[in-house]
Design a protein around this motif. Structure first.
Motif, PDB file in Angstrom:
ATOM      1  N   GLY A 107     -11.211  11.525   2.223  1.00 29.73           N
ATOM      2  CA  GLY A 107      -9.996  10.768   1.972  1.00 29.73           C
ATOM      3  C   GLY A 107      -9.866   9.633   2.961  1.00 29.73           C
ATOM      4  N   VAL A 108      -8.661   9.078   3.029  1.00 29.17           N
ATOM      5  CA  VAL A 108      -8.378   7.931   3.875  1.00 29.17           C
ATOM      6  C   VAL A 108      -7.159   8.247   4.741  1.00 29.17           C
ATOM      7  N   ILE A 109      -7.208   7.817   5.991  1.00 25.68           N
ATOM      8  CA  ILE A 109      -6.053   7.907   6.884  1.00 25.68           C
ATOM      9  C   ILE A 109      -5.390   6.536   6.903  1.00 25.68           C
ATOM     10  N   ARG A 110      -4.133   6.481   6.465  1.00 22.49           N
ATOM     11  CA  ARG A 110      -3.416   5.218   6.325  1.00 22.49           C
ATOM     12  C   ARG A 110      -2.143   5.225   7.161  1.00 22.49           C
ATOM     13  N   GLY A 111      -1.647   4.026   7.419  1.00 21.10           N
ATOM     14  CA  GLY A 111      -0.359   3.859   8.054  1.00 21.10           C
ATOM     15  C   GLY A 111       0.732   3.734   7.011  1.00 21.10           C
ATOM     16  N   PRO A 112       1.982   3.532   7.437  1.00 18.87           N
ATOM     17  CA  PRO A 112       3.108   3.494   6.497  1.00 18.87           C
ATOM     18  C   PRO A 112       3.050   2.344   5.511  1.00 18.87           C
ATOM     19  N   GLY A 113       2.321   1.286   5.829  1.00 23.76           N
ATOM     20  CA  GLY A 113       2.183   0.167   4.899  1.00 23.76           C
ATOM     21  C   GLY A 113       0.951   0.250   4.038  1.00 23.76           C
ATOM     22  N   GLY A 114       0.249   1.368   4.099  1.00 26.72           N
ATOM     23  CA  GLY A 114      -0.978   1.543   3.327  1.00 26.72           C
ATOM     24  C   GLY A 114      -2.220   1.035   4.034  1.00 26.72           C
ATOM     25  N   GLU A 115      -2.054   0.520   5.259  1.00 24.91           N
ATOM     26  CA  GLU A 115      -3.195  -0.019   5.999  1.00 24.91           C
ATOM     27  C   GLU A 115      -4.077   1.103   6.533  1.00 24.91           C
ATOM     28  N   SER A 145     -13.160   1.893  11.081  1.00 26.79           N
ATOM     29  CA  SER A 145     -12.111   0.898  10.836  1.00 26.79           C
ATOM     30  C   SER A 145     -11.559   0.969   9.415  1.00 26.79           C
ATOM     31  N   ASP A 146     -12.309   1.582   8.477  1.00 31.24           N
ATOM     32  CA  ASP A 146     -11.823   1.690   7.098  1.00 31.24           C
ATOM     33  C   ASP A 146     -10.908   2.882   6.895  1.00 31.24           C
ATOM     34  N   GLY A 147     -10.725   3.709   7.934  1.00 34.46           N
ATOM     35  CA  GLY A 147      -9.817   4.852   7.850  1.00 34.46           C
ATOM     36  C   GLY A 147     -10.359   6.035   7.078  1.00 34.46           C
TER      37      GLY A 147
END
Length: 296
Positions: free
Chosen positions: A135-143, A183-185
């Motif tokens: 999966g992906v680890i994202r911030g609150p803005g989807g980054e 860097s891609d999370g």
């Protein structure tokens, strides 16, 4: 006997002295907490007409069961209560969003190998299938979140965690890793499939659950810490949504949003699960709680 007995001068004076309220020095907040806890126990004893023998049997139970406090606390709902309380405090502060938190449990071990890429968590052979999770680890803005560390740990197919396995057959960090995220999370790992398990049969937790008319079973699950600079450290876990105990976890770790259903093909299962972190409001939120944890 009514609870008015606790309101009497003799008991109230005892509470003041026992909690240090009438003594100089000490921590005032701790004194107040100790006093209220002791008074609550006294009121419970009176309210339920607890006998002297029952009182001492309870003390003996806690003395003998001290090694299982890490299981008793979630089993009686206190660890989940702390999650609910922290959620409520966040809501009061207007902080919303992010992957739900849920209980840590008592079986984390600090110092697992720090690795990168598509990671194999399992060091030891195991007569079970393979779990693939990504999966992906994202911030609150989807980054995508840069510089994240994903801590992951789970049991083997027998329900034992390395370092805590009474058989002594597992290597210290079997099914435990810290994964450095690019860097891609994105993260990706595979491991020998964990199974659900029960608390130790006949132990303090099992005896309490049976006395309450409950069971001590947990569904198959995987634990996580997610830490990254500038973000709140997340403590969470996913329960396998198709496990028979997914909706009846004795430890109350099941939460909406944390029940992915594995895609099963043969003896393999795949789970795709993304994490969303909240921004840290202070540097202290980037760290871990002061809970005592094992280390190797």
């Amino acid at each position: 006997m009514t609870e008015d007995f606790v309101n009497g001068a003799a008991v109230q004076a005892l509470l003041d002295r026992a909690s240090g309220l009438d003594a100089e020095g000490g921590d005032g907040r701790l004194k107040a907490i100790v006093r209220e806890l002791a008074e609550a126990v006294m009121r419970t004893i009176v309210r339920h007409d607890v006998s002297e023998s029952e009182f001492w049997a309870a003390i003996q139970y806690f003395q003998e069961g001290a090694a299982e406090f890490g299981l008793i606390v979630p089993g009686v709902g206190l660890e989940h209560f702390m999650d609910l309380l922290m959620d409520a405090r966040d809501a009061e502060a207007g902080r919303t969003g992010g992957t739900p938190r849920t209980i840590e449990g008592p079986l984390y071990v600090a110092g697992a190998p720090l690795v990168e890429g598509d990671v194999n968590l399992s060091d030891d052979p195991d007569d079970t299938g393979t779990l693939y999770m990504s999966g992906v680890i994202r911030g609150p803005g989807g980054e995508p979140v840069e510089g994240a560390i994903l801590h992951v740990w789970h049991a083997n197919s027998q329900g034992w965690y390395s370092h805590f396995d009474p058989t002594g057959e597992q290597t210290p960090f079997n099914n435990r890793r810290r994964i450095r995220i690019g860097s891609d999370g994105r993260y990706s790992f595979h491991s020998k499939m964990p199974n659900g398990y029960s608390v130790p049969p006949g132990g303090a937790t099992d005896r309490l659950m049976r006395a309450l008319g409950r069971h001590g079973n947990r569904p198959a699950h995987v634990h996580f810490f997610v830490e990254a600079p500038g973000y709140r450290t997340l403590t969470t876990q996913i329960n396998f949504g198709d496990d028979p105990f997914a909706a009846d976890d004795f430890a109350f770790a099941t939460r909406e949003g944390l029940l992915p259903v594995p895609n099963r093909q043969g003896d393999a299962a795949t789970i795709v699960f993304d994490f969303e972190l909240q921004k840290a409001g202070a540097s202290t939120e980037e760290g871990f709680s002061l809970r005592a944890r094992a280390a190797v």
